[in-house]
Design a protein around this motif. Structure first.
Motif, mmCIF file in Angstrom:
data_model
loop_
_atom_site.group_PDB
_atom_site.id
_atom_site.type_symbol
_atom_site.label_atom_id
_atom_site.label_comp_id
_atom_site.label_asym_id
_atom_site.label_seq_id
_atom_site.Cartn_x
_atom_site.Cartn_y
_atom_site.Cartn_z
ATOM 1 N N ASN A 25 -13.542 64.469 44.732
ATOM 2 C CA ASN A 25 -12.494 64.581 45.739
ATOM 3 C C ASN A 25 -11.224 63.918 45.212
ATOM 4 O O ASN A 25 -11.212 62.714 44.934
ATOM 5 C CB ASN A 25 -12.941 63.896 47.033
ATOM 6 N N PRO A 26 -10.123 64.673 45.049
ATOM 7 C CA PRO A 26 -8.888 64.077 44.510
ATOM 8 C C PRO A 26 -8.225 63.101 45.490
ATOM 9 O O PRO A 26 -7.377 62.314 45.108
ATOM 10 C CB PRO A 26 -7.989 65.291 44.245
ATOM 11 N N TYR A 27 -8.603 63.162 46.781
ATOM 12 C CA TYR A 27 -8.020 62.280 47.787
ATOM 13 C C TYR A 27 -9.137 61.599 48.572
ATOM 14 O O TYR A 27 -9.334 61.863 49.758
ATOM 15 C CB TYR A 27 -7.120 63.075 48.734
ATOM 16 N N PRO A 28 -9.874 60.705 47.950
ATOM 17 C CA PRO A 28 -11.051 60.115 48.605
ATOM 18 C C PRO A 28 -10.726 59.254 49.823
ATOM 19 O O PRO A 28 -11.559 59.100 50.707
ATOM 20 C CB PRO A 28 -11.671 59.257 47.487
ATOM 21 N N ASN A 29 -9.545 58.713 49.886
ATOM 22 C CA ASN A 29 -9.204 57.817 50.996
ATOM 23 C C ASN A 29 -8.284 58.463 52.029
ATOM 24 O O ASN A 29 -7.722 57.771 52.883
ATOM 25 C CB ASN A 29 -8.525 56.548 50.459
ATOM 26 N N LEU A 30 -8.130 59.779 51.944
ATOM 27 C CA LEU A 30 -7.168 60.456 52.810
ATOM 28 C C LEU A 30 -7.491 60.273 54.289
ATOM 29 O O LEU A 30 -6.617 59.982 55.099
ATOM 30 C CB LEU A 30 -7.121 61.945 52.472
ATOM 31 N N GLU A 31 -8.761 60.425 54.673
ATOM 32 C CA GLU A 31 -9.118 60.345 56.081
ATOM 33 C C GLU A 31 -8.998 58.930 56.627
ATOM 34 O O GLU A 31 -8.906 58.726 57.839
ATOM 35 C CB GLU A 31 -10.539 60.866 56.295
ATOM 36 N N GLU A 32 -9.022 57.951 55.756
ATOM 37 C CA GLU A 32 -8.916 56.567 56.206
ATOM 38 C C GLU A 32 -7.472 56.128 56.379
ATOM 39 O O GLU A 32 -7.191 55.130 57.052
ATOM 40 C CB GLU A 32 -9.609 55.644 55.204
ATOM 41 N N ASN A 33 -6.552 56.871 55.786
ATOM 42 C CA ASN A 33 -5.141 56.509 55.904
ATOM 43 C C ASN A 33 -4.610 56.877 57.287
ATOM 44 O O ASN A 33 -4.940 57.936 57.824
ATOM 45 C CB ASN A 33 -4.307 57.239 54.836
ATOM 46 N N PRO A 34 -3.793 56.021 57.899
ATOM 47 C CA PRO A 34 -3.233 56.340 59.221
ATOM 48 C C PRO A 34 -2.275 57.524 59.132
ATOM 49 O O PRO A 34 -1.554 57.692 58.157
ATOM 50 C CB PRO A 34 -2.494 55.053 59.611
ATOM 51 N N LEU A 35 -2.290 58.355 60.182
ATOM 52 C CA LEU A 35 -1.417 59.517 60.215
ATOM 53 C C LEU A 35 0.042 59.103 60.400
ATOM 54 O O LEU A 35 0.951 59.712 59.844
ATOM 55 C CB LEU A 35 -1.838 60.462 61.348
ATOM 56 N N TYR A 36 0.251 58.068 61.202
ATOM 57 C CA TYR A 36 1.607 57.590 61.471
ATOM 58 C C TYR A 36 1.760 56.155 60.969
ATOM 59 O O TYR A 36 0.782 55.432 60.831
ATOM 60 C CB TYR A 36 1.896 57.595 62.978
ATOM 61 N N LYS A 37 2.985 55.771 60.751
ATOM 62 C CA LYS A 37 3.274 54.372 60.468
ATOM 63 C C LYS A 37 3.010 53.559 61.734
ATOM 64 O O LYS A 37 3.161 54.060 62.854
ATOM 65 C CB LYS A 37 4.735 54.200 60.036
ATOM 66 N N SER A 38 2.637 52.317 61.569
ATOM 67 C CA SER A 38 2.379 51.473 62.735
ATOM 68 C C SER A 38 3.671 51.293 63.518
ATOM 69 O O SER A 38 4.759 51.151 62.940
ATOM 70 C CB SER A 38 1.831 50.113 62.300
ATOM 71 N N ASN A 39 3.549 51.311 64.841
ATOM 72 C CA ASN A 39 4.734 51.218 65.691
ATOM 73 C C ASN A 39 4.986 49.768 66.100
ATOM 74 O O ASN A 39 4.080 49.053 66.518
ATOM 75 C CB ASN A 39 4.532 52.070 66.950
ATOM 76 N N THR A 40 6.225 49.341 65.967
ATOM 77 C CA THR A 40 6.589 47.975 66.347
ATOM 78 C C THR A 40 7.589 47.960 67.499
ATOM 79 O O THR A 40 7.897 46.905 68.040
ATOM 80 C CB THR A 40 7.213 47.237 65.149
#
Length: 214
Positions: A25-40
């Motif tokens: 898998n060329p993107y093994p951590n893709l599903e673990e990455n958040p879709l959006y930046k954290s909101n502050t």
């Protein structure tokens, strides 16, 4: 002798070959990455920014008096006369301040404004979640040229998943048969790629966020 093969067969052959070959898998951590930046940001600010970005209008009101003052200013600015509201809670508020409105669908084809409640406000993309379980039904948020949405601060959430949680908590397993998510006024760019507002619904959307209905 050269094999006589069509382009379609060649493509399918390549697909079958690719499926048989195991690759990392060329993107093994893709599903673990958040879709959006954290909101502050505060949700009210984020919602207002996103709603304004899609040509919507945001109004924060501290209480019912503040709401009435703002809606009177809008009615005067746009010269509204045919204002419809079918939500009993909102009807009681409007009657209390003697604000004129239509509480039935009499002459509905002439409606200029529809005032409705909502199920939730989604701050991430400035969207309004509605359902057919509201007294306003399916028509009042679609037919009039101006749509006014009234929401409490407790209905403001960050993401769609949070909005659906509100629905689940409210209705349990008896979810409404129609749930819609409105992001700004109705729009289309089908005609010569020119953006037109109000093509298939309201051309103006106003969202009133009220801290206290009293």
């Amino acid at each position: 002798m050269k094999e006589n093969i069509t382009p379609k067969e060649l493509m399918l052959k390549k697909i079958r070959k690719a499926l048989l070959e195991k690759r990392d898998n060329p993107y093994p951590n893709l599903e673990e990455n958040p879709l959006y930046k954290s909101n502050t940001e505060e949700l009210e600010i984020l919602f207002a920014e996103q709603l304004t970005a899609v040509s919507g209008n945001f109004v924060f009101c501290e209480n019912g008096v503040d709401f009435i003052e703002n809606i009177l200013e809008l009615a005067d600015r746009f010269n509204w006369r045919k204002i419809y509201c079918w939500e009993p809670e909102l009807q009681a508020l409007l009657r209390h301040y003697e604000f004129p409105f239509y509480e039935t669908d009499k002459d509905f084809e002439l409606a200029e404004v529809g005032i409705t409640l909502c199920e939730a406000l989604v701050a991430r993309n400035g969207s309004v979640m509605l359902s057919n379980q509201q007294a306003s039904g399916r028509r009042l948020s679609i037919f009039p040229h101006h749509h006014i949405v009234i929401a409490r601060t407790g209905q403001l959430v960050l993401d769609l998943k949070d909005a659906f949680k509100l629905l689940k908590d409210k209705y349990g397993n008896q979810l409404p048969s129609m749930i819609s998510n409105i992001t700004g006024p109705s729009r289309t760019a089908d005609i010569e790629k020119t953006l037109v507002l109000g093509a298939h619904g309201p051309k103006e959307l106003f969202v009133f966020l009220i801290d206290d209905f009293s």
